[in-house]
Design a protein around this motif. Structure first.
Motif, PDB file in Angstrom:
ATOM      1  N   PHE A 173     -26.834 -51.714 -14.442  1.00 50.34           N
ATOM      2  CA  PHE A 173     -25.703 -51.580 -13.762  1.00 50.34           C
ATOM      3  C   PHE A 173     -25.952 -51.302 -12.154  1.00 50.34           C
ATOM      4  O   PHE A 173     -27.050 -50.943 -12.061  1.00 50.34           O
ATOM      5  CB  PHE A 173     -24.826 -50.560 -14.428  1.00 50.34           C
ATOM      6  N   PRO A 174     -24.967 -51.420 -11.546  1.00 51.65           N
ATOM      7  CA  PRO A 174     -25.092 -50.849 -10.100  1.00 51.65           C
ATOM      8  C   PRO A 174     -25.259 -49.650 -10.146  1.00 51.65           C
ATOM      9  O   PRO A 174     -24.407 -48.811 -10.873  1.00 51.65           O
ATOM     10  CB  PRO A 174     -23.888 -51.331  -9.296  1.00 51.65           C
ATOM     11  N   LEU A 175     -26.322 -48.820  -9.524  1.00 54.87           N
ATOM     12  CA  LEU A 175     -26.330 -47.511  -9.494  1.00 54.87           C
ATOM     13  C   LEU A 175     -26.609 -46.891  -8.117  1.00 54.87           C
ATOM     14  O   LEU A 175     -26.834 -47.413  -6.935  1.00 54.87           O
ATOM     15  CB  LEU A 175     -27.648 -47.257 -10.130  1.00 54.87           C
ATOM     16  N   ARG A 176     -26.153 -45.744  -7.987  1.00 56.13           N
ATOM     17  CA  ARG A 176     -26.055 -44.790  -6.852  1.00 56.13           C
ATOM     18  C   ARG A 176     -26.419 -43.431  -7.334  1.00 56.13           C
ATOM     19  O   ARG A 176     -25.295 -42.934  -8.200  1.00 56.13           O
ATOM     20  CB  ARG A 176     -25.107 -45.125  -5.828  1.00 56.13           C
ATOM     21  N   ASP A 177     -27.046 -42.882  -6.487  1.00 55.14           N
ATOM     22  CA  ASP A 177     -27.375 -41.331  -6.888  1.00 55.14           C
ATOM     23  C   ASP A 177     -27.538 -40.917  -8.443  1.00 55.14           C
ATOM     24  O   ASP A 177     -27.206 -39.837  -9.153  1.00 55.14           O
ATOM     25  CB  ASP A 177     -26.168 -40.264  -6.649  1.00 55.14           C
ATOM     26  N   GLY A 178     -28.140 -42.088  -9.295  1.00 56.47           N
ATOM     27  CA  GLY A 178     -28.526 -41.920 -10.608  1.00 56.47           C
ATOM     28  C   GLY A 178     -27.523 -41.953 -11.306  1.00 56.47           C
ATOM     29  O   GLY A 178     -27.513 -41.918 -12.689  1.00 56.47           O
ATOM     30  N   LYS A 179     -26.324 -42.539 -10.996  1.00 57.65           N
ATOM     31  CA  LYS A 179     -25.055 -42.917 -11.813  1.00 57.65           C
ATOM     32  C   LYS A 179     -24.344 -44.194 -11.638  1.00 57.65           C
ATOM     33  O   LYS A 179     -24.720 -44.902 -10.572  1.00 57.65           O
ATOM     34  CB  LYS A 179     -24.027 -42.034 -11.283  1.00 57.65           C
ATOM     35  N   VAL A 180     -23.987 -44.805 -12.539  1.00 51.36           N
ATOM     36  CA  VAL A 180     -23.587 -45.953 -12.673  1.00 51.36           C
ATOM     37  C   VAL A 180     -22.207 -45.994 -11.721  1.00 51.36           C
ATOM     38  O   VAL A 180     -21.391 -45.067 -11.934  1.00 51.36           O
ATOM     39  CB  VAL A 180     -22.939 -46.648 -14.020  1.00 51.36           C
ATOM     40  N   THR A 181     -22.140 -47.066 -11.099  1.00 48.89           N
ATOM     41  CA  THR A 181     -21.142 -47.213 -10.056  1.00 48.89           C
ATOM     42  C   THR A 181     -20.341 -48.443 -10.064  1.00 48.89           C
ATOM     43  O   THR A 181     -19.338 -48.821  -9.412  1.00 48.89           O
ATOM     44  CB  THR A 181     -21.597 -47.040  -8.578  1.00 48.89           C
ATOM     45  N   GLY A 182     -20.652 -49.488 -11.153  1.00 47.71           N
ATOM     46  CA  GLY A 182     -19.701 -50.604 -11.378  1.00 47.71           C
ATOM     47  C   GLY A 182     -20.055 -51.220 -12.854  1.00 47.71           C
ATOM     48  O   GLY A 182     -20.910 -50.578 -13.464  1.00 47.71           O
ATOM     49  N   ASP A 183     -19.226 -52.026 -13.040  1.00 45.68           N
ATOM     50  CA  ASP A 183     -19.415 -52.409 -14.416  1.00 45.68           C
ATOM     51  C   ASP A 183     -20.481 -53.699 -14.687  1.00 45.68           C
ATOM     52  O   ASP A 183     -20.612 -53.745 -15.755  1.00 45.68           O
ATOM     53  CB  ASP A 183     -18.008 -53.270 -15.084  1.00 45.68           C
ATOM     54  N   GLY A 184     -20.864 -54.022 -13.620  1.00 43.34           N
ATOM     55  CA  GLY A 184     -22.081 -54.802 -13.689  1.00 43.34           C
ATOM     56  C   GLY A 184     -21.789 -56.222 -14.308  1.00 43.34           C
ATOM     57  O   GLY A 184     -22.524 -56.929 -14.952  1.00 43.34           O
TER      58      GLY A 184
END
Length: 410
Positions: free
Chosen positions: A327-338
């Motif tokens: 998935f799109p990731l930022r700060d080790g977290k999923v940020t979008g549904d991909g």
């Protein structure tokens, strides 16, 4: 009786002539370049680099370039001749091989050129091949991504060659190749390197082949064989082996190649300064042991912070020998549904395009960041097209089946 004797004598003459001819053929071929490959080193619009090996460590290195395609009169006054460098690499205790590198500069953007490389002696030249420089204001282009050719015997590299053949059948206009590391199983096995380039000869002699350093390319801090086969940008991190970390621009994309095998801290500092300097719309990073592949790689976690800070769009990875997309990731977290199109800069997408050679690993456990995760035990490749504000990624297997596709949209 006399006719029989004459016939026997004639046969002997033919056999001797044939043997002599074969010796001449072997002598000629012994001095011809092997493992010829082209790469970017300077500006892709005006330059092109070439590397090859030879059996003679004392040979000089020359490159001849003629504008256009087709038959060339190499004695023509308009043919450009460039002289490069020649060094030696030890193949075993008793054998050395010549390493030859030359860069053509001062070329015109968007033009086709025919070239040959060799020592300058009449029978030492390579076969002619054609390349094209990058055009000015390149608005759209495609490149091919592969990883882990990692072979041992000739048949292994036949699989690798078939992968590239299919890749260029699907993406015939691809401008270059990015390989995410582990080119051969054992870096000191020079025969494996010969097979690698031989099976891909019709592509890597005309389309730049840009490699990442993998854990089978640099072992215990030694990457001599790997770098001996490529003439790459020397703009990487201080303390890194030249050619194992570097960056370049093509069209609207800034490409960064990082080495996960050594010098991590210094590369982190260099990565920051490198990303600070670029004004390109798109940023793509290539690594071997990536942070979010089939499993996580924590030793490069500081790199992911910089990917987040500087909004890196895509990270191309290897090593895991399976297919995965995050998935799109930022700060080790999923940020979008991909889903099919990732809009804006939601986060960085991390992919591993399985392997292009003979080795496949068992599919690892699914992680929270996996949007697509599979093992089809097929050699795979991806075609990545950047066109204005859209980046389209398409992954295929060697049989031509599409397994994944997504779009990043700015």
């Amino acid at each position: 009786m006399r006719k029989d004797m004459m016939l026997l004598l004639a046969c002997c003459v033919l056999l001797i002539a044939g043997a002599v001819g074969m010796e001449w053929l072997r002598a000629d071929n012994a001095n011809k370049p092997i493992a010829v490959v082209t790469t970017f080193k300077g500006d892709p619009m005006t330059s092109r680099a070439f590397t090859w090996h030879s059996s003679n460590v004392d040979e000089e290195a020359f490159l001849q370039v003629a504008k256009g395609e087709g038959l060339v009169d190499w004695d023509d006054s308009e043919v450009l001749t460039f002289k490069g460098t020649s060094t030696a690499v030890s193949i075993d205790a008793n054998t050395k091989q010549g390493v030859h590198k030359v860069e053509a500069t001062g070329l015109e953007p968007g033009e086709y050129y025919t070239y040959r490389v060799g020592s300058g002696k009449a029978k030492s030249w390579s076969d002619s091949a054609v390349f094209q420089t990058e055009a000015v204001d390149t608005g759209s282009f495609t490149f091919i991504n592969v990883t882990d050719s990692q072979g041992i015997i000739e048949q292994d590299f036949s699989l690798w060659g078939n992968t590239l053949n299919k890749a260029f059948a699907v993406f015939p206009e691809a401008s270059f190749i990015v390989h995410n590391g582990d080119l051969t199983e054992e870096p000191t096995d020079e025969q494996a390197w010969t097979y690698l380039f031989e099976k891909a000869e019709k592509w890597v002699t005309k389309v730049p082949f840009m490699p990442v350093t993998g854990n089978h390319d640099e072992v215990d801090g030694d990457a001599e064989r790997f770098v001996s086969h490529f003439d790459l940008p020397d703009n990487g991190a201080e303390g890194s082996i030249p050619g194992t970390s570097y960056s370049f621009d093509y069209g609207s994309v800034h490409f960064v190649f990082l080495n996960t095998e050594s010098n991590i801290k210094e590369q982190t500092e260099w990565l920051r300064s490198d990303l600070e300097r670029t004004d390109k719309e798109w940023k793509i990073v290539a690594v071997h042991q990536g942070p979010y592949g089939g499993n996580t790689n924590k030793k490069v976690k500081d790199w992911t912070k910089l990917f987040d800070e500087f909004e890196v769009d895509l990270v191309l990875q290897g090593h895991n020998h399976e297919y995965s997309r995050s998935f799109p990731l930022r700060d080790g977290k999923v940020t979008g549904d991909g889903e099919a199109e990732v809009k804006g800069r939601e986060g960085t997408v991390y992919v591993v395009t399985n392997a292009s050679g003979q080795k496949f690993n068992e599919k690892k456990e699914d992680k929270f960041y996996h949007k697509v995760h599979l093992q089809n035990e097929k050699q795979m490749f991806a075609g990545i097209t950047v066109n204005g504000g859209k980046l389209t990624y398409q992954a295929y297997d060697v049989d031509g089946k599409k397994w994944d596709e997504f779009v990043l949209a700015h």
